[in-house]
Write a protein that holds these residues in place. Structure first.
Motif, PDB file in Angstrom:
ATOM      1  N   GLY A  99       5.397  -7.204  13.202  1.00 47.25           N
ATOM      2  CA  GLY A  99       5.388  -5.781  12.887  1.00 47.25           C
ATOM      3  C   GLY A  99       4.745  -5.495  11.538  1.00 47.25           C
ATOM      4  N   ASP A 100       4.973  -6.389  10.564  1.00 52.24           N
ATOM      5  CA  ASP A 100       4.339  -6.217   9.254  1.00 52.24           C
ATOM      6  C   ASP A 100       2.817  -6.315   9.363  1.00 52.24           C
ATOM      7  N   PHE A 126       0.088  -7.953   1.588  1.00 45.95           N
ATOM      8  CA  PHE A 126       1.478  -7.821   2.009  1.00 45.95           C
ATOM      9  C   PHE A 126       2.452  -8.144   0.882  1.00 45.95           C
ATOM     10  N   GLY A 127       1.971  -8.003  -0.369  1.00 41.54           N
ATOM     11  CA  GLY A 127       2.871  -8.145  -1.518  1.00 41.54           C
ATOM     12  C   GLY A 127       3.076  -9.548  -2.000  1.00 41.54           C
ATOM     13  N   GLY A 163       2.025 -12.896  -4.128  1.00 46.85           N
ATOM     14  CA  GLY A 163       1.185 -13.209  -5.277  1.00 46.85           C
ATOM     15  C   GLY A 163       1.539 -12.455  -6.532  1.00 46.85           C
ATOM     16  N   GLY A 164       2.674 -11.746  -6.551  1.00 50.65           N
ATOM     17  CA  GLY A 164       3.102 -11.088  -7.784  1.00 50.65           C
ATOM     18  C   GLY A 164       2.772  -9.613  -7.798  1.00 50.65           C
ATOM     19  N   ASP A 165       3.386  -8.902  -8.746  1.00 50.30           N
ATOM     20  CA  ASP A 165       3.215  -7.455  -8.878  1.00 50.30           C
ATOM     21  C   ASP A 165       2.542  -7.072 -10.189  1.00 50.30           C
ATOM     22  N   ALA A 166       1.781  -7.974 -10.788  1.00 53.02           N
ATOM     23  CA  ALA A 166       1.123  -7.663 -12.055  1.00 53.02           C
ATOM     24  C   ALA A 166       0.098  -6.550 -11.866  1.00 53.02           C
ATOM     25  N   VAL A 195      -8.145  -5.945  -7.256  1.00 53.42           N
ATOM     26  CA  VAL A 195      -7.426  -5.878  -5.992  1.00 53.42           C
ATOM     27  C   VAL A 195      -8.349  -6.204  -4.832  1.00 53.42           C
ATOM     28  N   LYS A 196      -9.560  -5.613  -4.831  1.00 54.24           N
ATOM     29  CA  LYS A 196     -10.512  -5.878  -3.756  1.00 54.24           C
ATOM     30  C   LYS A 196     -10.931  -7.344  -3.748  1.00 54.24           C
TER      31      LYS A 196
END
Length: 484
Positions: free
Chosen positions: A67-68, A354-355, A357-360, A367-368
């Motif tokens: 589903g993700d 899908f989140g 690798g970290g939220d830095a 991002v691309k």
């Protein structure tokens, strides 16, 4: 499609029924069939095909990564509404109105379902009792029988169960052909279509009886086929089958075994947690007696005690034995992460989407770069979505003109998919400032750079306000009378 739909739905009961655990399709003891060389044996050998022990509770755990995946695919395509542009001004205004009427939600749903089942059908529908305009409807690929001509959809048959009673199944069939729709009502069983009956025989189809001609056909008012099919990706599994090769491929195709292993990994992890609960082995004599012939009991708050039938020796405290099994957290986590990364790679996505690798905080360019694989998959899907969506909008405008007399000129619009990764406003402002100091861009260009979602009217108004505030607005000499 049923296999993909089961994984996408994520219902453990359906997974057990599909793969045969607990007697779903294989009887109370599916073990013998696991040695079969057929399709049933192949399914039964999956982890979801192993039965639950008699008298035991189900300890299988499902991770809804399917589903993700499908939801993430839809977000990459339609997190922002696409821009439709028509050459005619009247058509553009009407198209803007139709696009604002819930079309984005329909496209998001269609993209997710298409990613799960391998494709999606889009068609215009209308109901004078519901709305004063037509809208797009997404029909699922497992509810249609298509006919392709040189990889183009030439006709399609949709069916819908309208009534079930006493083993009888009533189905409404719609055969969409070029310029018309054939309607039929059939009475049969779950396995057989049955015989054709008049449309008037059921309330769900009686309204069509007065509209169709003697052939059971209803003209659409559109010269082409009013249904467009959008395949998710090129098919691998059905490449050699002429009837199925154009249906497309699900994002879940080929990764079912890894999703099965991921569920097994998490179930093993949870098993470690269950059996890792601390226990103290003690003689039954140490438990609280309920009286002669009534046995013994224990307080649930003292859940670490477990009684055994052995003699208690006075003053011997060694009979209290503590048992604590190891919970292999790191081993399970590493295995699960590797399986997830492999599932994402095989499906054509980057973990960062899908989140993982970290939220830095990073720029849109970074991002691309990190999500390059996801962006490549998005680009491939856009190549298939653009022509199909153009045909669907063209048919929508034609139906709008035919039924509602909106005055539009039916035409395939130009479609621009918005960037799913938005630039940081601060980074855009810094870039605009550098360009202005270098005198390398006009005010109009800078406003469009900072606000890519604005239309021409909004941009012109903002440019005028900037010029007024900075004293750059020069009156027209012809209007002030300065020149003869």
């Amino acid at each position: 499609m049923n296999v993909w739909d089961t994984w996408w739905g994520g219902d453990p009961d359906r997974l057990e029924q599909l793969y045969g655990a607990g007697g779903g399709g294989f009887g109370p003891d599916p073990k013998p069939v696991q040695f079969s060389t057929g399709v049933l044996g192949k399914f039964a050998r999956w982890w979801w095909g192993t039965p639950t022990a008699p008298g035991g509770r189900r300890t299988k755990l499902h991770v809804p990564i399917a589903g993700d995946l499908c939801g993430g695919s839809a977000d990459l395509l339609f997190s922002e509404p696409p821009k439709f542009t028509a050459a005619d001004e009247t058509t553009q205004k009407r198209l803007d109105m139709l696009a604002d009427d819930g079309m984005l939600a329909t496209l998001q749903t269609a993209a997710e379902v298409g990613a799960a089942l391998g494709g999606i059908y889009l068609r215009p529908v209308y109901d004078l009792d519901v709305a004063d305009r037509p809208w797009l409807h997404a029909t699922h690929a497992d509810r249609a029988i298509p006919t392709f001509t040189w990889n183009r959809l030439s006709s399609v048959l949709f069916w819908k169960v309208v009534h079930e009673e006493d083993g009888q199944v009533w189905r409404h069939l719609e055969c969409h052909e070029k310029g018309r729709i054939l309607h039929g009502l059939y009475q049969g069983t779950k396995e057989k279509l049955g015989r054709a009956v008049p449309l008037e025989d059921h309330p769900a189809t009686e309204a069509y009886a007065a509209l169709v001609n003697e052939d059971g056909a209803l003209a659409t008012g559109y010269n082409g086929l009013d249904v467009s099919y959008i395949p998710n990706q090129n098919s691998r599994r059905w490449r050699r089958d002429e009837k199925l090769s154009d249906l497309g491929r699900s994002d879940l195709d080929g990764i079912e075994p890894m999703m099965d292993s991921l569920d097994e990994t998490y179930a093993s992890w949870m098993r470690d947690i269950r059996i890792g609960k601390g226990r103290v082995i003690t003689p039954n004599a140490y438990l609280q007696s309920n009286g002669r012939g009534q046995g013994a009991s224990w307080n649930p708050d003292q859940e670490i005690y477990a009684g055994l039938d052995m003699l208690a020796r006075g003053g011997d405290t060694q009979q209290l034995t503590a048992v604590q099994f190891k919970i292999r957290v790191q081993e399970h986590r590493d295995t699960a992460e590797d399986l997830v990364n492999q599932i994402l790679r095989s499906a054509g996505y980057s973990g960062q989407t899908f989140g993982l690798g970290g939220d830095a905080a990073v720029t849109a360019t970074e991002v691309k770069s990190r999500e390059r694989r996801s962006m490549t998959t998005r680009g491939r899907k856009i190549l298939r979505w653009r022509p199909g969506l153009q045909d669907a909008i063209h048919a929508l405008l034609a139906i709008d003109q035919e039924v509602f007399h909106s005055g539009v000129t039916p035409q395939p619009p130009t479609i621009e998919f918005e960037d799913s990764v938005q630039e940081d406003p601060l980074a855009l402002a810094n870039t605009a400032e550098v360009l202005r100091r270098a005198q390398a861009a006009s005010t109009d260009t800078l406003v469009r750079m900072a606000h890519p979602e604005w239309n021409d009217v909004q941009v012109s108004a903002e440019v005028e306000r900037i010029h007024q505030e900075q004293g750059m607005a020069v009156p027209d000499p012809m209007q002030t009378g300065a020149l003869p």
